[in-house]
Design a protein around this motif. Sequence first.
Motif, mmCIF file in Angstrom:
data_model
loop_
_atom_site.group_PDB
_atom_site.id
_atom_site.type_symbol
_atom_site.label_atom_id
_atom_site.label_comp_id
_atom_site.label_asym_id
_atom_site.label_seq_id
_atom_site.Cartn_x
_atom_site.Cartn_y
_atom_site.Cartn_z
ATOM 1 N N LYS A 113 63.869 24.231 -5.076
ATOM 2 C CA LYS A 113 64.582 23.130 -4.415
ATOM 3 C C LYS A 113 65.692 23.657 -3.509
ATOM 4 O O LYS A 113 66.235 24.729 -3.738
ATOM 5 C CB LYS A 113 65.194 22.208 -5.477
ATOM 6 C CG LYS A 113 64.142 21.390 -6.187
ATOM 7 C CD LYS A 113 64.755 20.222 -6.938
ATOM 8 C CE LYS A 113 63.654 19.328 -7.498
ATOM 9 N NZ LYS A 113 63.953 18.819 -8.826
ATOM 10 N N PRO A 147 73.250 34.546 -1.824
ATOM 11 C CA PRO A 147 72.352 33.839 -2.747
ATOM 12 C C PRO A 147 71.402 34.762 -3.522
ATOM 13 O O PRO A 147 71.042 34.462 -4.664
ATOM 14 C CB PRO A 147 71.580 32.897 -1.820
ATOM 15 C CG PRO A 147 72.548 32.599 -0.722
ATOM 16 C CD PRO A 147 73.309 33.868 -0.504
ATOM 17 N N ARG A 149 67.476 28.240 -1.230
ATOM 18 C CA ARG A 149 66.343 27.781 -2.021
ATOM 19 C C ARG A 149 66.490 28.334 -3.425
ATOM 20 O O ARG A 149 66.584 29.544 -3.625
ATOM 21 C CB ARG A 149 65.034 28.251 -1.396
ATOM 22 C CG ARG A 149 63.813 27.645 -2.057
ATOM 23 C CD ARG A 149 62.525 28.103 -1.397
ATOM 24 N NE ARG A 149 62.402 27.689 -0.006
ATOM 25 C CZ ARG A 149 62.156 26.441 0.392
ATOM 26 N NH1 ARG A 149 61.990 25.489 -0.501
ATOM 27 N NH2 ARG A 149 62.062 26.155 1.661
ATOM 28 N N ASP A 150 66.529 27.407 -4.401
ATOM 29 C CA ASP A 150 66.669 27.796 -5.798
ATOM 30 C C ASP A 150 65.468 28.655 -6.217
ATOM 31 O O ASP A 150 64.318 28.256 -6.041
ATOM 32 C CB ASP A 150 66.750 26.523 -6.664
ATOM 33 C CG ASP A 150 67.130 26.833 -8.101
ATOM 34 O OD1 ASP A 150 66.385 27.594 -8.759
ATOM 35 O OD2 ASP A 150 68.159 26.320 -8.560
ATOM 36 N N GLN A 160 75.656 25.244 -1.719
ATOM 37 C CA GLN A 160 76.644 25.760 -2.668
ATOM 38 C C GLN A 160 77.606 26.726 -1.970
ATOM 39 O O GLN A 160 77.186 27.492 -1.110
ATOM 40 C CB GLN A 160 75.903 26.494 -3.790
ATOM 41 C CG GLN A 160 76.708 26.648 -5.073
ATOM 42 C CD GLN A 160 75.904 27.373 -6.153
ATOM 43 O OE1 GLN A 160 74.762 27.028 -6.427
ATOM 44 N NE2 GLN A 160 76.509 28.388 -6.744
ATOM 45 N N LYS A 200 64.360 29.303 -9.046
ATOM 46 C CA LYS A 200 63.574 28.832 -10.197
ATOM 47 C C LYS A 200 62.662 27.671 -9.835
ATOM 48 O O LYS A 200 61.496 27.660 -10.191
ATOM 49 C CB LYS A 200 64.526 28.414 -11.331
ATOM 50 C CG LYS A 200 65.186 29.617 -12.002
ATOM 51 C CD LYS A 200 65.529 29.312 -13.467
ATOM 52 C CE LYS A 200 66.143 30.537 -14.147
ATOM 53 N NZ LYS A 200 67.558 30.731 -13.779
ATOM 54 N N ASN A 201 63.213 26.655 -9.147
ATOM 55 C CA ASN A 201 62.397 25.457 -8.898
ATOM 56 C C ASN A 201 62.113 25.212 -7.406
ATOM 57 O O ASN A 201 61.558 24.172 -7.051
ATOM 58 C CB ASN A 201 63.074 24.222 -9.522
ATOM 59 C CG ASN A 201 64.465 24.008 -8.958
ATOM 60 O OD1 ASN A 201 64.777 24.470 -7.858
ATOM 61 N ND2 ASN A 201 65.318 23.324 -9.694
ATOM 62 N N ILE A 248 69.397 23.702 -2.157
ATOM 63 C CA ILE A 248 70.727 23.352 -2.658
ATOM 64 C C ILE A 248 71.798 23.875 -1.715
ATOM 65 O O ILE A 248 71.605 24.878 -1.030
ATOM 66 C CB ILE A 248 70.993 23.916 -4.080
ATOM 67 C CG1 ILE A 248 70.440 25.340 -4.221
ATOM 68 C CG2 ILE A 248 70.445 23.026 -5.159
ATOM 69 C CD1 ILE A 248 70.744 25.975 -5.562
ATOM 70 N N HIS A 256 68.434 33.413 -5.687
ATOM 71 C CA HIS A 256 68.083 32.375 -4.719
ATOM 72 C C HIS A 256 67.819 33.003 -3.350
ATOM 73 O O HIS A 256 68.133 34.155 -3.109
ATOM 74 C CB HIS A 256 69.208 31.341 -4.596
ATOM 75 C CG HIS A 256 69.562 30.672 -5.891
ATOM 76 N ND1 HIS A 256 68.631 30.425 -6.886
ATOM 77 C CD2 HIS A 256 70.745 30.207 -6.358
ATOM 78 C CE1 HIS A 256 69.234 29.824 -7.897
ATOM 79 N NE2 HIS A 256 70.515 29.685 -7.613
#
Length: 193
Positions: A142, A154, A136-137, A146, A139-140, A144, A159
């Motif tokens: 969302k 993360p 989970r990002d 990766q 900042k926003n 992702i 994250h």
Amino acid sequence: MKHELPKLAYGYDALEPYIDAKTMELHHSKHHQAYIDKLNTVLEKYPDLQGRPIEELLSDLQNLKAEDADRTMIRNQGGGHLNHTLFWKYLDPANKMDELVAKEIKSTFGSMDDFKKTFTESATKLFGSGWTWLMRDGKNSKLIIQNLPLQDNPVMLGHQAILGLDLWEHAYYLKHQNRRPEYIENFWKVFKF
Ligand code: MN
């Protein structure tokens, strides 16, 4: 406070035939233990850092009062400790992905199959040793997917880890040799949604 190897909540043979008992035993009792031992050794020089949870140390790496070489050790060995602690939980036969997160995965990636496909593609492409993460990002918020190198987690990027797959050869070589796609396929048979 020394970091300790967390007990597995299930037997080394619980994931057979997908992940074999010998790999589980070596991975948990030798590889994970080695990350912990090396982390404890480097922290001997830094009493102030010894009582802090591993997530906290790794999310604050840049600010740790430590020599550069030791900071790298904390990153690699501490990352190894945290990543494997999470990985044993992901593999736990009693563990199931949170329903709300599962819904979010479907709305983000289209369907559970699409998510698995994207995650698998990412994992197949990773060059060298590292992990594929669903995160989970910070900042926003969302979701992702990766790849992160070596034992990076993360949390080092701000994250939150949701699901990670260990793609170091020690995680699969004994059973699957160079057949990484076969190992990834078996991971999906073990992980529960
Ligand atoms: Mn590993």
